[in-house]
Design a protein around this motif. Structure first.
Motif, short mmCIF file in Angstrom:
data_model
loop_
_atom_site.label_atom_id
_atom_site.label_comp_id
_atom_site.label_asym_id
_atom_site.label_seq_id
_atom_site.Cartn_x
_atom_site.Cartn_y
_atom_site.Cartn_z
N ALA A 141 0.81 -1.22 0.00
CA ALA A 141 0.00 0.00 0.00
C ALA A 141 0.84 1.27 0.00
O ALA A 141 0.31 2.36 -0.22
CB ALA A 141 -0.92 0.00 1.23
N ALA A 142 2.13 1.16 0.24
CA ALA A 142 2.98 2.35 0.32
C ALA A 142 2.97 3.11 -1.00
O ALA A 142 2.98 2.49 -2.08
CB ALA A 142 4.41 1.95 0.66
N PRO A 143 2.94 4.43 -0.96
CA PRO A 143 3.11 5.20 -2.19
C PRO A 143 4.41 4.78 -2.88
O PRO A 143 5.45 4.64 -2.23
CB PRO A 143 3.20 6.65 -1.70
CG PRO A 143 2.55 6.63 -0.35
CD PRO A 143 2.84 5.29 0.24
N THR A 144 4.34 4.56 -4.18
CA THR A 144 5.48 3.97 -4.89
C THR A 144 5.74 4.68 -6.21
O THR A 144 4.83 4.84 -7.03
CB THR A 144 5.24 2.47 -5.16
OG1 THR A 144 5.02 1.79 -3.92
CG2 THR A 144 6.45 1.85 -5.86
N LEU A 145 6.99 5.07 -6.41
CA LEU A 145 7.46 5.58 -7.70
C LEU A 145 8.31 4.50 -8.33
O LEU A 145 9.29 4.04 -7.73
CB LEU A 145 8.27 6.86 -7.51
CG LEU A 145 8.95 7.41 -8.76
CD1 LEU A 145 7.92 7.84 -9.80
CD2 LEU A 145 9.89 8.57 -8.42
N ILE A 146 7.95 4.09 -9.53
CA ILE A 146 8.71 3.08 -10.27
C ILE A 146 9.43 3.78 -11.42
O ILE A 146 8.81 4.48 -12.22
CB ILE A 146 7.78 1.99 -10.83
CG1 ILE A 146 6.98 1.33 -9.71
CG2 ILE A 146 8.57 0.96 -11.62
CD1 ILE A 146 5.79 0.52 -10.20
N VAL A 147 10.74 3.60 -11.49
CA VAL A 147 11.54 4.16 -12.58
C VAL A 147 12.23 3.01 -13.28
O VAL A 147 12.93 2.22 -12.64
CB VAL A 147 12.58 5.17 -12.05
CG1 VAL A 147 13.36 5.78 -13.22
CG2 VAL A 147 11.92 6.27 -11.22
N HIS A 148 12.03 2.92 -14.59
CA HIS A 148 12.50 1.73 -15.29
C HIS A 148 12.90 2.04 -16.72
O HIS A 148 12.22 2.79 -17.41
CB HIS A 148 11.41 0.66 -15.30
CG HIS A 148 11.92 -0.73 -15.23
ND1 HIS A 148 12.02 -1.44 -14.06
CD2 HIS A 148 12.38 -1.57 -16.21
CE1 HIS A 148 12.50 -2.65 -14.30
NE2 HIS A 148 12.73 -2.75 -15.61
#
Length: 270
Positions: free
Chosen positions: A208-215
């Motif tokens: 549930a944690a706010p998540t930024l995905i960079v890929h």
């Protein structure tokens, strides 16, 4: 208790150690402000974020540390899982007196951060997942090829896997210094075994944690499809792709990623 290493203020000489649970953990703690714990990849150590640190700027307390069988950290010669490494991370937060922190995980470090968010959600303020995967199986063929290489072979192969052609030309000296660290065969075997067990695709909805995905869209060890899957299944995730980026985007595109991190954490420009 911490022990400051003597010498100039390089990443290595600024390193300290602290007792965290059953481990003596090596780490670098620099800057002040929002606590951001930098979780290194499978073949790296606490020094992997040297380039990123130069771009993070003021208002961020950037803390990188050595996982088991890495750098300065001393651990028993026992098998472990990514879940155990997540528990180690929380013990490290305890040792530093941090109730929670933002976690920035690259490659296998991103896997450790995911397990921390599953096992200890109250300790994770947010996740920043860079060039990582929800499942070892997605990149099995490429990862196993890298695992079978010697350290020297892996250093020679790393630029092609980690950097774009432009990045390879600009950073010829960086793959060995900032992405790879030497280990004994026993240490490597324990870390590789932990990586092979990483599988949380069916549990992504529980993070549930706010998540930024960079890929990077051309990442071979951690295929882009895994990043898309994480964004789709994690309830509070956002994906920011880097077109053409490979597995070493955390170094090659450190300036861009650092700016995205600052925006994400709400830190004013330095």
């Amino acid at each position: 208790m911490t022990t400051q290493q003597p010498g100039s203020e390089t990443a290595e000489s600024a390193s300290s150690t602290v007792r965290a649970g059953e481990l003596e953990v090596g780490y670098i703690d620099a800057g002040s402000g929002v606590p951001l714990v930098l979780v290194h990849g499978g073949e790296s150590d606490r020094t992997a974020y040297t380039t990123l640190r130069t771009h993070l700027g003021a208002g961020i307390r950037a803390i990188s540390y050595d996982q088991r069988d890495s750098g300065l950290t001393v651990n028993p010669p026992d098998p472990y899982t990514a879940g155990d490494l997540a528990d180690d991370l929380v013990a490290f937060l305890d040792a530093l007196g941090l109730e929670s922190a933002h976690l920035f995980g690259t490659s296998f470090g991103g896997a450790v951060a995911q397990h921390a968010a599953l096992r200890h959600p109250e300790r994770v303020a947010s996740l920043i997942l860079v060039a990582t995967t929800p499942s070892y199986e997605l990149g099995r063929e490429v990862i196993e090829k890298l695992f079978t290489m010697s350290h020297e072979e892996r250093k020679k192969a790393a630029p092609e896997y980690f950097f774009t052609p432009e990045g390879q030309a600009a950073m010829r000296a960086r793959p060995a210094r900032e992405t790879l660290t030497a280990r004994t065969p026993e240490q490597s075997a324990r870390r590789h075994a932990a990586a092979r067990q990483h599988e949380i695709r069916d549990h992504l909805g529980e993070i549930a944690a706010p998540t930024l995905i960079v890929h990077g869209t051309e990442d071979r060890p951690a295929p882009y499809e895994g990043a898309v899957l994480m964004e789709q299944r994690m309830p509070n995730a956002r994906l920011r792709p880097i077109e053409g980026g490979r597995h070493g985007i955390g170094v090659e595109f450190a300036d861009t990623i650092a700016q995205w991190v600052r925006e994400y954490l709400g830190v004013d420009a330095a």
